[in-house]
Design a protein around this motif. Sequence first.
Motif, PDB file in Angstrom:
ATOM      1  N   SER A 145       0.835  -1.203   0.000  1.00  0.00           N
ATOM      2  CA  SER A 145       0.000   0.000   0.000  1.00  0.00           C
ATOM      3  C   SER A 145       0.867   1.249   0.000  1.00  0.00           C
ATOM      4  O   SER A 145       2.062   1.196   0.242  1.00  0.00           O
ATOM      5  CB  SER A 145      -0.915   0.007   1.223  1.00  0.00           C
ATOM      6  N   THR A 149      -3.393   5.874  -0.407  1.00  0.00           N
ATOM      7  CA  THR A 149      -4.440   4.854  -0.448  1.00  0.00           C
ATOM      8  C   THR A 149      -4.998   4.590   0.942  1.00  0.00           C
ATOM      9  O   THR A 149      -6.219   4.470   1.126  1.00  0.00           O
ATOM     10  CB  THR A 149      -3.879   3.548  -1.043  1.00  0.00           C
ATOM     11  N   GLU A 153      -8.769   5.202   2.482  1.00  0.00           N
ATOM     12  CA  GLU A 153      -9.505   4.125   3.149  1.00  0.00           C
ATOM     13  C   GLU A 153      -9.967   4.561   4.536  1.00  0.00           C
ATOM     14  O   GLU A 153     -11.085   4.234   4.962  1.00  0.00           O
ATOM     15  CB  GLU A 153      -8.624   2.880   3.254  1.00  0.00           C
ATOM     16  N   ASP A 156     -12.937   6.797   4.081  1.00  0.00           N
ATOM     17  CA  ASP A 156     -14.099   5.995   3.697  1.00  0.00           C
ATOM     18  C   ASP A 156     -14.684   5.267   4.906  1.00  0.00           C
ATOM     19  O   ASP A 156     -15.918   5.188   5.065  1.00  0.00           O
ATOM     20  CB  ASP A 156     -13.692   4.990   2.617  1.00  0.00           C
ATOM     21  N   ARG A 260     -10.147   1.249  11.336  1.00  0.00           N
ATOM     22  CA  ARG A 260      -9.678   2.607  11.053  1.00  0.00           C
ATOM     23  C   ARG A 260      -8.495   2.975  11.938  1.00  0.00           C
ATOM     24  O   ARG A 260      -7.499   3.545  11.471  1.00  0.00           O
ATOM     25  CB  ARG A 260     -10.820   3.596  11.287  1.00  0.00           C
TER      26      ARG A 260
END
Length: 306
Positions: A145, A149, A153, A156, A260
């Motif tokens: 990663s 990115t 994420e 999101d 998260r």
Amino acid sequence: MAQTPHGSFLRHRGYRYLKLASLLCIVCILIYGWHDPQDGPNGGSWLGYTLGTVGAGLIGWLAWLGVRKRRYSSTAGTVKGWLSAHVYLGLALITVATLHTGFQFGWNIHTAAYVLMLMVILSGIFGIGVYVRMPTLITENMGASDRETLIDEILDLNQQALKLADPLGPEVHRIIARSTERMRLGGGLWAQLFGPLPPGRRAIDELRKIVVDEERAANAKTFDPQSSTVMFMAGELAQAKKRGEIAEKSRQLMELIGRRNALIVRVNRDIQLHAQMQIWLYFHVPLTVALLAALAAHVISVFLYW
């Protein structure tokens, strides 16, 4: 041991520059041992001037790396080769410069230039360790990663958590919104170098408390003898279904927040490693500039007063 790309500059072309630097040191030591001036070894003898010229030339050439590595169109060797030469010839400079002084030191510009040279070399040694070690740690932390990115994420997951919290009432929404607002990526210089505080588990703990309270409330409820058994059981089933939905969505929220938080830790770790990989340059480069200034003053004073 397998050769890593990040450490290959130390092994460039079979340690070519290590061998060259070692040869330079051996030759200088042999000549210094052979040379026997009447007033003892010093920078004012013919050998002292010769070693001083070699040392000054090395300092100027090594300082050029900062310019060379940014000139990608240059054909004067590869950046990896220059970096390898920079490391080994920079270390050889300790021997050349020390023999140039004849081990005579004092409170003057000449010794100041020598001390600055040692500080530059020491900061460079630290930089070698950083550039050999840090890329491996960065790869282990990020995997395939990249930072952008993971940040996307994280954002999101925040949106998913807020959307999932909406049907669960204002208290749950407040917990998730506060957790989102308190999220920290990067930060000031101190946080970047040593890492910010890890994301708290307060939101997860509060959501877990809501689930526990719901279960306790359900267990504490008793049968009302004034209501029929059918009505009581129907109400219990409805409440159980509602509690089950709340518990399930709360668990989903806890899982989202946990994922998260894990991503936040990885992003902050990446920022920390990159900051630590660059911070030494804020010492190495200014020290190099100071060394060049001290070297110029040293050379000028020698020609004017000696």
